[in-house]
Design a protein around this motif. Structure first.
Motif, PDB file in Angstrom:
ATOM      1  N   GLY A 193       0.823  -1.199   0.000  1.00  0.00           N
ATOM      2  CA  GLY A 193       0.000   0.000   0.000  1.00  0.00           C
ATOM      3  C   GLY A 193       0.857   1.249   0.000  1.00  0.00           C
ATOM      4  O   GLY A 193       2.092   1.181   0.037  1.00  0.00           O
ATOM      5  N   PRO A 194       0.214   2.417  -0.005  1.00  0.00           N
ATOM      6  CA  PRO A 194       0.943   3.701  -0.105  1.00  0.00           C
ATOM      7  C   PRO A 194       1.503   4.178   1.219  1.00  0.00           C
ATOM      8  O   PRO A 194       1.259   5.310   1.652  1.00  0.00           O
ATOM      9  N   ALA A 195       2.265   3.343   1.884  1.00  0.00           N
ATOM     10  CA  ALA A 195       2.821   3.713   3.192  1.00  0.00           C
ATOM     11  C   ALA A 195       3.993   4.678   3.017  1.00  0.00           C
ATOM     12  O   ALA A 195       4.898   4.434   2.221  1.00  0.00           O
ATOM     13  N   ALA A 196       3.951   5.783   3.768  1.00  0.00           N
ATOM     14  CA  ALA A 196       5.050   6.737   3.772  1.00  0.00           C
ATOM     15  C   ALA A 196       5.773   6.727   5.108  1.00  0.00           C
ATOM     16  O   ALA A 196       6.899   7.217   5.220  1.00  0.00           O
ATOM     17  N   GLN A 219       4.241  -0.839  -4.792  1.00  0.00           N
ATOM     18  CA  GLN A 219       3.252  -0.948  -3.723  1.00  0.00           C
ATOM     19  C   GLN A 219       3.773  -1.808  -2.562  1.00  0.00           C
ATOM     20  O   GLN A 219       3.212  -1.782  -1.469  1.00  0.00           O
ATOM     21  N   HIS A 242       1.193   4.801   7.883  1.00  0.00           N
ATOM     22  CA  HIS A 242       0.542   6.063   7.551  1.00  0.00           C
ATOM     23  C   HIS A 242       0.874   6.446   6.117  1.00  0.00           C
ATOM     24  O   HIS A 242       1.981   6.124   5.624  1.00  0.00           O
ATOM     25  N   ASP A 243      -0.038   7.126   5.466  1.00  0.00           N
ATOM     26  CA  ASP A 243       0.237   7.581   4.097  1.00  0.00           C
ATOM     27  C   ASP A 243       0.982   8.903   4.143  1.00  0.00           C
ATOM     28  O   ASP A 243       1.355   9.405   5.216  1.00  0.00           O
ATOM     29  N   GLY A 244       1.203   9.516   2.967  1.00  0.00           N
ATOM     30  CA  GLY A 244       1.977  10.759   2.898  1.00  0.00           C
ATOM     31  C   GLY A 244       1.339  11.918   3.613  1.00  0.00           C
ATOM     32  O   GLY A 244       2.038  12.870   4.003  1.00  0.00           O
ATOM     33  N   LEU A 249      -3.274   4.017   7.611  1.00  0.00           N
ATOM     34  CA  LEU A 249      -3.721   3.079   6.573  1.00  0.00           C
ATOM     35  C   LEU A 249      -4.331   1.833   7.186  1.00  0.00           C
ATOM     36  O   LEU A 249      -3.923   1.432   8.275  1.00  0.00           O
TER      37      LEU A 249
END
Length: 249
Positions: A193-196, A219, A242-244, A249
C-alpha cells in the motif's frame, strides 16, 4: 390362546377352591415359554450384530464393499498452523514461523542496502520467489541476508505468507530474530500500500522503521527497525502505517 395365556390360566386355577392343579402341564408350558424367550433374545442379538456390521461397511470408489478394520479408531490428524516456509524447492515445506539459515535463493529485483554493518558484511533485504502447494496467490517472500565484500549474498532469515495473497493490502509476515546467533537480524517485514511512514510500539514507546520500495512493485514497501532503537527479536506491541498525508492506513 397363546402359551403364556394357557400358563396364566393354569396358575389361576390355584385361586379356585375346587380346582385341580395339573402340575405337569404347568411345568411343560413354563419350559416352552422360557425356550421361546431364549430364542427371541438370541434373534434380537443377531439382528443388533447385523446392524453394527452394516454401519461398519465402507464403500470405495470402485464400488466394492469391505468391512472396516476392527480395533479403536485412529485419531484425526490435526494440522497445527504454520506461518512461514522455505523458498521454492522440490522438497516438503517446513513448518516454522520463519526459516533461518536457508539456502541462498536468487533475489527478485534489486537488493536493498540498509547501511547496517556486521563486521565487513552489510545487512541487506530482498524479495525472493516461493511456492506453497494449494496457495497459488503466495509467490514471494522477504529475505534478510548479508552481502560480503566480494558481492556474495547469504540469506539469514526468510519470511512469507502461507495463506491468502502476498499482494493484499496491509501488513504481511514480520521477521523476528529470536535466535542466539550473531549477528542478530533487525526486525523487518513488508507492507502493501501507499505507506510513507511505519511506526512500531514497544513498552509504550514508538519507534520508526526505515522504508524502501521493491523495485518490481512500488506498492510493496519493505521496512526494518534499526537495532539501536529496537533490540532484534523484541516483539512489537503494535505496528501502524501512515500515508503521505499522515493518515493511518
Amino acid at each position: 390362546m397363546s402359551e403364556l395365556d394357557r400358563l396364566r390360566d393354569a396358575m389361576r386355577a390355584t385361586e379356585r377352591p375346587d380346582a385341580v392343579i395339573d402340575l405337569a402341564r404347568v411345568m411343560r408350558d413354563g419350559r416352552r415359554l422360557r425356550t421361546r424367550r431364549r430364542v427371541t433374545g438370541a434373534a434380537a442379538a443377531t439382528l443388533a450384530a447385523g446392524l453394527v456390521a452394516v454401519t461398519a461397511v465402507t464403500v470405495d470408489p470402485s464400488g466394492s464393499r469391505d468391512p472396516a478394520p476392527a480395533g479403536p479408531a485412529s485419531p484425526a490428524a490435526v494440522a497445527s498452523p504454520s506461518v512461514g516456509v522455505a523458498p521454492t524447492s522440490d522438497g516438503p515445506t517446513p513448518p516454522p514461523t520463519q526459516a533461518r539459515g536457508v539456502p541462498n535463493p536468487k533475489p527478485l529485483g534489486q537488493v536493498i542496502d540498509t547501511g547496517i554493518r556486521h563486521g565487513v558484511d552489510l545487512r541487506v533485504y530482498y524479495i525472493v520467489g516461493v511456492t506453497i502447494p494449494g496457495v497459488p496467490k503466495v509467490t514471494i517472500g522477504l529475505a534478510a541476508g548479508r552481502r560480503a565484500p566480494d558481492g556474495t549474498v547469504r540469506t539469514d532469515i526468510l519470511v512469507n505468507d502461507v495463506e491468502g495473497a502476498d499482494r493484499s493490502l496491509g501488513f504481511h509476515q514480520i521477521g523476528y530474530d529470536e535466535s542466539a546467533s550473531t549477528p542478530a537480524v533487525p526486525t523487518f517485514g513488508y507492507f502493501v500500500g501507499p505507506a510513507a511512514r511505519i511506526t512500531g510500539t514497544v513498552d509504550g514507546r514508538q519507534v520508526d522503521a526505515t522504508l524502501a520500495r521493491w523495485s518490481l512493485d512500488k506498492q510493496v514497501v519493505i521496512f526494518w527497525f534499526d537495532p539501536s532503537t529496537l533490540t532484534p527479536g523484541r516483539r512489537l506491541d503494535g505496528i501502524v502505517a501512515h500515508d503521505g498525508a499522515g493518515r493511518r492506513l
